[in-house]
Design a protein around this motif. Structure first.
Motif, PDB file in Angstrom:
ATOM      1  N   THR A   1     -23.713  15.504   1.645  1.00 56.80           N
ATOM      2  CA  THR A   1     -25.157  16.254   1.696  1.00 56.80           C
ATOM      3  C   THR A   1     -25.127  17.818   1.778  1.00 56.80           C
ATOM      4  OG1 THR A   1     -26.134  14.197   2.285  1.00 56.80           O
ATOM      5  CG2 THR A   1     -27.429  16.338   2.332  1.00 56.80           C
TER       6      THR A   1
ATOM      7  N   GLY B   1     -24.756  17.296  -7.749  1.00 62.11           N
ATOM      8  CA  GLY B   1     -25.222  17.028  -6.405  1.00 62.11           C
ATOM      9  C   GLY B   1     -25.789  18.419  -6.231  1.00 62.11           C
TER      10      GLY B   1
ATOM     11  N   ARG C   1     -28.851  20.881  -5.612  1.00 61.89           N
ATOM     12  CA  ARG C   1     -30.395  20.718  -5.492  1.00 61.89           C
ATOM     13  C   ARG C   1     -30.918  22.153  -5.351  1.00 61.89           C
ATOM     14  NH1 ARG C   1     -28.739  16.762  -7.655  1.00 61.89           N
ATOM     15  NH2 ARG C   1     -29.123  14.657  -7.050  1.00 61.89           N
TER      16      ARG C   1
ATOM     17  N   GLU D   1     -17.918  21.073  -9.625  1.00 62.23           N
ATOM     18  CA  GLU D   1     -17.497  20.170  -8.551  1.00 62.23           C
ATOM     19  C   GLU D   1     -16.528  20.906  -7.181  1.00 62.23           C
ATOM     20  OE1 GLU D   1     -15.510  17.190 -11.067  1.00 62.23           O
ATOM     21  OE2 GLU D   1     -17.310  16.319 -11.497  1.00 62.23           O
TER      22      GLU D   1
ATOM     23  N   ARG E   1     -18.836  22.774  -4.820  1.00 63.79           N
ATOM     24  CA  ARG E   1     -19.559  22.049  -4.070  1.00 63.79           C
ATOM     25  C   ARG E   1     -18.644  21.395  -2.966  1.00 63.79           C
ATOM     26  NH1 ARG E   1     -21.506  17.431  -2.356  1.00 63.79           N
ATOM     27  NH2 ARG E   1     -23.774  16.972  -2.468  1.00 63.79           N
TER      28      ARG E   1
END
Length: 278
Positions: A2, A40, A42, A240, A243
């Motif tokens: 997260t 992922g 946000r 990717e 992140r």
């Protein structure tokens, strides 16, 4: 893993890593943002002048994600500071984004030659009070601009989004912000490819030591300084990679070595000076 959040001075939380769509062509924006959301991300950072708010809105609408799971930033452009133009501008942005409100609205540049950024900031406060944005902040504001808007209104921006990368760390602004509880957002966090950041010895050494790419090391450096960062890419594999920066920590010595890449004389700037943008 997260993406962590940081708490702004107004009590709202913001994801520390986001996806920026500066210079993403409007025709590519929906696809690129959709892929970022799938990977992922946000937190999406756009602006009226980018011309791609509609693509961001389309990607959000088709994502299936609830509004509460997304953080969206847009910005007031330089020719909309006067009169009631800021109110019209946010309504236009919200229509394109297909949203009732954004999470963060920023004054894009201070445009000091027009001498209307205090008025723009007063209107930002009204826009927040009207519920069109949860938080308000600024972008590309120097300390003199920041002090003037705070002195005039008593309202401290939640963030200041500035050019910031290892060769240009803007420590006068970051020190001022730290003292006022203003969070720093770094645009151009990898230097926009305009100098050999990845070949710099502290970056290359840390990348080798941690089994990471130089880009991941620089993004990690930003995060460990507490900056909010949103690198831009239109390639899924790079999305990717960018992140994947939460499973390692740079040592204090590694951070200090990257800190030392800034000469301190301002020569590392790779974009426009805020006093010269109108």
């Amino acid at each position: 893993m997260t993406i962590p959040t940081v708490t702004l001075n107004d009590g709202n939380d913001i994801p520390q890593l986001g996806y920026g769509v500066f210079k993403v062509p409007p025709a590519d924006t929906e696809r690129a943002v959709s892929e970022a959301l799938e990977v992922g991300y946000r937190h999406i950072d756009t602006a009226a002048v980018y011309g791609n708010e509609a693509g961001v809105g389309a990607a959000i609408a088709s994502s299936g994600l609830s509004r509460g799971d997304l953080y969206v930033t847009t910005k007031l452009w330089n020719d909309r500071h006067d009169g009631e133009e800021p109110h019209a501008a946010i309504r236009e942005s919200l229509d394109k984004l297909r949203l009732d409100a954004v999470d963060l609205y920023l004054v894009h540049w201070p445009t000091p030659a027009a001498d209307n950024y205090v008025h723009a900031w007063e209107k930002m406060i009204e826009i927040q009070d009207a519920g069109h944005t949860r938080s308000i902040g600024v972008s590309n504001h120097l300390v003199a601009h920041l002090e003037r808007i705070v002195d005039a209104t008593g309202v401290v921006p939640a963030v200041n989004q500035i050019e910031l990368h290892p060769a240009y760390q803007q420590r006068e602004i970051t020190d001022w912000a730290a003292g006022k509880g203003v969070k720093i957002e770094a645009w151009g966090p990898l230097g926009q490819g305009k100098y050999d950041l990845f070949g710099a010895e502290p970056v290359a050494s840390a990348a080798s030591a941690h089994g990471k790419t130089p880009a991941q090391v620089v993004l990690r450096w930003h995060l460990q300084h507490g900056f909010i960062v949103f690198p831009k890419s239109v390639r899924r594999e790079r999305l990717e990679e960018n992140r994947d920066v939460f499973d390692f920590d740079l040592s204090d010595a590694e951070v200090a070595a990257i800190d030392a890449l800034d000469s301190g004389d301002g020569s590392g700037r790779v974009s426009a000076h805020p006093d010269e943008v109108h």
